[in-house]
Design a protein around this motif. Structure first.
Motif, PDB file in Angstrom:
ATOM      1  N   LEU A 203       0.830  -1.198   0.000  1.00 35.16           N
ATOM      2  CA  LEU A 203       0.000   0.000   0.000  1.00 35.16           C
ATOM      3  C   LEU A 203       0.869   1.254   0.000  1.00 35.16           C
ATOM      4  CD1 LEU A 203      -2.702  -0.899   2.685  1.00 35.16           C
ATOM      5  CD2 LEU A 203      -2.941  -0.989   0.198  1.00 35.16           C
ATOM      6  N   ALA A 204       0.381   2.294  -0.663  1.00 38.35           N
ATOM      7  CA  ALA A 204       0.999   3.615  -0.614  1.00 38.35           C
ATOM      8  C   ALA A 204      -0.056   4.598  -0.124  1.00 38.35           C
ATOM      9  CB  ALA A 204       1.511   4.023  -1.994  1.00 38.35           C
ATOM     10  N   GLY A 205       0.323   5.409   0.853  1.00 35.19           N
ATOM     11  CA  GLY A 205      -0.615   6.389   1.392  1.00 35.19           C
ATOM     12  C   GLY A 205      -0.054   7.030   2.632  1.00 35.19           C
ATOM     13  N   SER A 206      -0.863   7.800   3.323  1.00 33.04           N
ATOM     14  CA  SER A 206      -0.398   8.427   4.561  1.00 33.04           C
ATOM     15  C   SER A 206      -0.267   7.373   5.648  1.00 33.04           C
ATOM     16  CB  SER A 206      -1.374   9.517   5.007  1.00 33.04           C
ATOM     17  OG  SER A 206      -2.541   8.946   5.563  1.00 33.04           O
ATOM     18  N   GLU A 207       0.640   7.619   6.594  1.00 32.72           N
ATOM     19  CA  GLU A 207       0.830   6.638   7.670  1.00 32.72           C
ATOM     20  C   GLU A 207      -0.423   6.519   8.524  1.00 32.72           C
ATOM     21  OE1 GLU A 207       3.240   9.083  11.054  1.00 32.72           O
ATOM     22  OE2 GLU A 207       4.349   8.601   9.226  1.00 32.72           O
ATOM     23  N   ASP A 208      -1.196   7.607   8.675  1.00 33.12           N
ATOM     24  CA  ASP A 208      -2.437   7.537   9.441  1.00 33.12           C
ATOM     25  C   ASP A 208      -3.391   6.518   8.831  1.00 33.12           C
ATOM     26  OD1 ASP A 208      -1.432   9.538  10.985  1.00 33.12           O
ATOM     27  OD2 ASP A 208      -2.796  11.108  10.297  1.00 33.12           O
ATOM     28  N   HIS A 209      -3.571   6.599   7.518  1.00 27.42           N
ATOM     29  CA  HIS A 209      -4.524   5.715   6.861  1.00 27.42           C
ATOM     30  C   HIS A 209      -4.030   4.276   6.799  1.00 27.42           C
ATOM     31  CE1 HIS A 209      -6.292   9.492   4.763  1.00 27.42           C
ATOM     32  NE2 HIS A 209      -6.857   9.266   5.933  1.00 27.42           N
ATOM     33  N   PHE A 211      -2.159   2.963   9.088  1.00 27.04           N
ATOM     34  CA  PHE A 211      -2.326   2.496  10.466  1.00 27.04           C
ATOM     35  C   PHE A 211      -3.772   2.090  10.734  1.00 27.04           C
ATOM     36  CE2 PHE A 211      -2.339   3.380  15.171  1.00 27.04           C
ATOM     37  CZ  PHE A 211      -1.423   2.409  15.507  1.00 27.04           C
ATOM     38  N   ILE A 212      -4.723   2.842  10.194  1.00 30.64           N
ATOM     39  CA  ILE A 212      -6.141   2.506  10.352  1.00 30.64           C
ATOM     40  C   ILE A 212      -6.478   1.205   9.621  1.00 30.64           C
ATOM     41  CG2 ILE A 212      -8.484   3.206   9.706  1.00 30.64           C
ATOM     42  CD1 ILE A 212      -7.601   6.108  10.251  1.00 30.64           C
ATOM     43  N   PHE A 213      -6.027   1.074   8.379  1.00 28.04           N
ATOM     44  CA  PHE A 213      -6.325  -0.116   7.584  1.00 28.04           C
ATOM     45  C   PHE A 213      -5.791  -1.388   8.225  1.00 28.04           C
ATOM     46  CE2 PHE A 213      -5.225  -3.263   4.381  1.00 28.04           C
ATOM     47  CZ  PHE A 213      -6.396  -3.350   3.640  1.00 28.04           C
ATOM     48  N   SER A 214      -4.680  -1.276   8.954  1.00 27.35           N
ATOM     49  CA  SER A 214      -3.982  -2.465   9.441  1.00 27.35           C
ATOM     50  C   SER A 214      -4.555  -3.023  10.739  1.00 27.35           C
ATOM     51  CB  SER A 214      -2.490  -2.156   9.641  1.00 27.35           C
ATOM     52  OG  SER A 214      -2.305  -1.176  10.640  1.00 27.35           O
ATOM     53  N   HIS A 215      -5.767  -2.607  11.128  1.00 30.57           N
ATOM     54  CA  HIS A 215      -6.429  -3.178  12.297  1.00 30.57           C
ATOM     55  C   HIS A 215      -7.717  -3.856  11.883  1.00 30.57           C
ATOM     56  CE1 HIS A 215      -3.672  -0.385  14.282  1.00 30.57           C
ATOM     57  NE2 HIS A 215      -3.782  -1.166  15.331  1.00 30.57           N
ATOM     58  N   HIS A 216      -8.014  -4.979  12.543  1.00 31.85           N
ATOM     59  CA  HIS A 216      -9.234  -5.723  12.259  1.00 31.85           C
ATOM     60  C   HIS A 216     -10.466  -4.992  12.794  1.00 31.85           C
ATOM     61  CE1 HIS A 216      -7.725  -9.479  10.607  1.00 31.85           C
ATOM     62  NE2 HIS A 216      -6.785  -9.505  11.529  1.00 31.85           N
ATOM     63  N   ASP A 219     -13.252  -0.591  16.526  1.00 29.16           N
ATOM     64  CA  ASP A 219     -12.972   0.305  17.650  1.00 29.16           C
ATOM     65  C   ASP A 219     -11.513   0.748  17.668  1.00 29.16           C
ATOM     66  OD1 ASP A 219     -12.584  -2.086  20.420  1.00 29.16           O
ATOM     67  OD2 ASP A 219     -11.817  -2.068  18.366  1.00 29.16           O
ATOM     68  N   LEU A 220     -10.652   0.116  16.859  1.00 32.13           N
ATOM     69  CA  LEU A 220      -9.269   0.552  16.754  1.00 32.13           C
ATOM     70  C   LEU A 220      -9.096   1.596  15.662  1.00 32.13           C
ATOM     71  CD1 LEU A 220      -7.289  -2.783  17.165  1.00 32.13           C
ATOM     72  CD2 LEU A 220      -7.657  -0.989  18.857  1.00 32.13           C
ATOM     73  N   HIS A 221     -10.162   1.964  15.001  1.00 32.36           N
ATOM     74  CA  HIS A 221     -10.090   2.954  13.930  1.00 32.36           C
ATOM     75  C   HIS A 221     -10.206   4.372  14.479  1.00 32.36           C
ATOM     76  CE1 HIS A 221     -11.467   0.023  10.537  1.00 32.36           C
ATOM     77  NE2 HIS A 221     -10.473  -0.443  11.257  1.00 32.36           N
ATOM     78  N   LYS A 222     -10.404   4.504  15.769  1.00 28.21           N
ATOM     79  CA  LYS A 222     -10.651   5.821  16.341  1.00 28.21           C
ATOM     80  C   LYS A 222      -9.409   6.698  16.253  1.00 28.21           C
ATOM     81  CE  LYS A 222     -14.141   4.096  19.574  1.00 28.21           C
ATOM     82  NZ  LYS A 222     -14.512   3.923  20.986  1.00 28.21           N
ATOM     83  N   LYS A 223      -9.652   7.986  16.211  1.00 28.94           N
ATOM     84  CA  LYS A 223      -8.587   8.958  16.011  1.00 28.94           C
ATOM     85  C   LYS A 223      -7.554   8.930  17.115  1.00 28.94           C
ATOM     86  CE  LYS A 223      -6.741  12.556  13.971  1.00 28.94           C
ATOM     87  NZ  LYS A 223      -6.165  12.489  12.629  1.00 28.94           N
ATOM     88  N   GLU A 224      -7.959   8.624  18.371  1.00 27.64           N
ATOM     89  CA  GLU A 224      -6.998   8.711  19.459  1.00 27.64           C
ATOM     90  C   GLU A 224      -5.857   7.712  19.300  1.00 27.64           C
ATOM     91  OE1 GLU A 224     -10.261   8.302  19.851  1.00 27.64           O
ATOM     92  OE2 GLU A 224     -10.757   6.790  21.364  1.00 27.64           O
TER      93      GLU A 224
END
Length: 238
Positions: A203-209, A211-216, A219-224
């Motif tokens: 994947l290529a993209g921002s580290e934020d996105h 990081f979000i994609f890499s969780h099942h 509830d781990l998608h939250k901004k905090e």
């Protein structure tokens, strides 16, 4: 072809030398330790045992044709500043220097460094996301807003086609290629490719996105969670 000089064979300098020698033999090495020079000079064009404090000796050791200099003088901050300034005066276009502190980085940039490296920080920045996610297999920051990552498929997208998943619109992520978990070879895919449970995506993209994609779990998608990651590893020059 670009020609390289490595000044100081600390851990970072040696690693850079070993990586460079995989692609070119246009490398010279400079260090005060004759044993280190002897160990590596048979693999390079030339090796010089030099008292780096002596600018005249350093000048004689660095040919004008050198395009890139890599400096690793350990914790000798004043010496690294002096050498960086001198390399700048020689007209070397790219000067890569290992830094010890943020203040050291600032001073190096002032005297002519074109790139400042914090090896420990960069290692932590690459390893931390993989520790935080069971899906993230490899992570490489490219710039402040772009990273590449090998990520096991999020179960949410298993069975979807690339077009149906629409990761570019949903998360701002581009799927560069896909490989199977039992293979080392990536392949480019078409929009009708259907994701399988054993897929690993490049994947290529921002580290934020990423990081979000890499969780099942949702509830781990939250901004905090992203904010906590950012607090641990603020951005730095690569």
């Amino acid at each position: 072809m670009n020609k390289f000089a490595i000044i100081g064979l600390g851990a970072f300098g040696i690693r850079m030398l070993e990586e460079l020698l995989l692609f070119t033999d246009e490398v010279i090495i400079i260090d005060k330790d004759p044993n280190l020079i002897k160990k590596y000079e048979n693999k390079t064009v030339k090796g010089y045992t030099v008292n780096i404090i002596d600018e005249e000796s350093l000048r004689k050791s660095i040919p004008q044709r050198i395009g890139t200099a890599i400096v690793d003088l350990g914790g000798r901050i004043e010496l690294s500043l002096m050498v960086t300034k001198y390399l700048k005066q020689l007209g070397i276009k790219e000067i890569v220097v290992k830094a010890e502190t943020d203040q050291h980085e600032h001073l190096l940039l002032m005297v002519g460094a074109t790139k400042v490296i914090f090896p420990d920080r960069e290692a932590a920045k690459r390893v931390m996301p993989m520790l935080a996610s069971t899906l993230l297999l490899n992570f490489m920051p490219i710039s402040a807003d772009l990273a590449l990552a090998e990520v096991s498929i999020n179960e949410k997208y298993v069975g979807m086609t690339l077009l149906e998943a629409n990761l570019r619109k949903e998360l701002g992520l581009n799927v560069v290629a896909v490989r199977k978990c039992d293979s080392e070879s990536f392949e480019f895919i078409e929009p009708d490719y259907r994701f399988a449970a054993d897929d690993i995506l490049l994947l290529a993209g921002s580290e934020d996105h990423i990081f979000i994609f890499s969780h099942h779990k949702e509830d781990l998608h939250k901004k905090e969670h992203v904010s906590f990651f950012r607090m641990l590893f603020p951005r730095f020059h690569l």
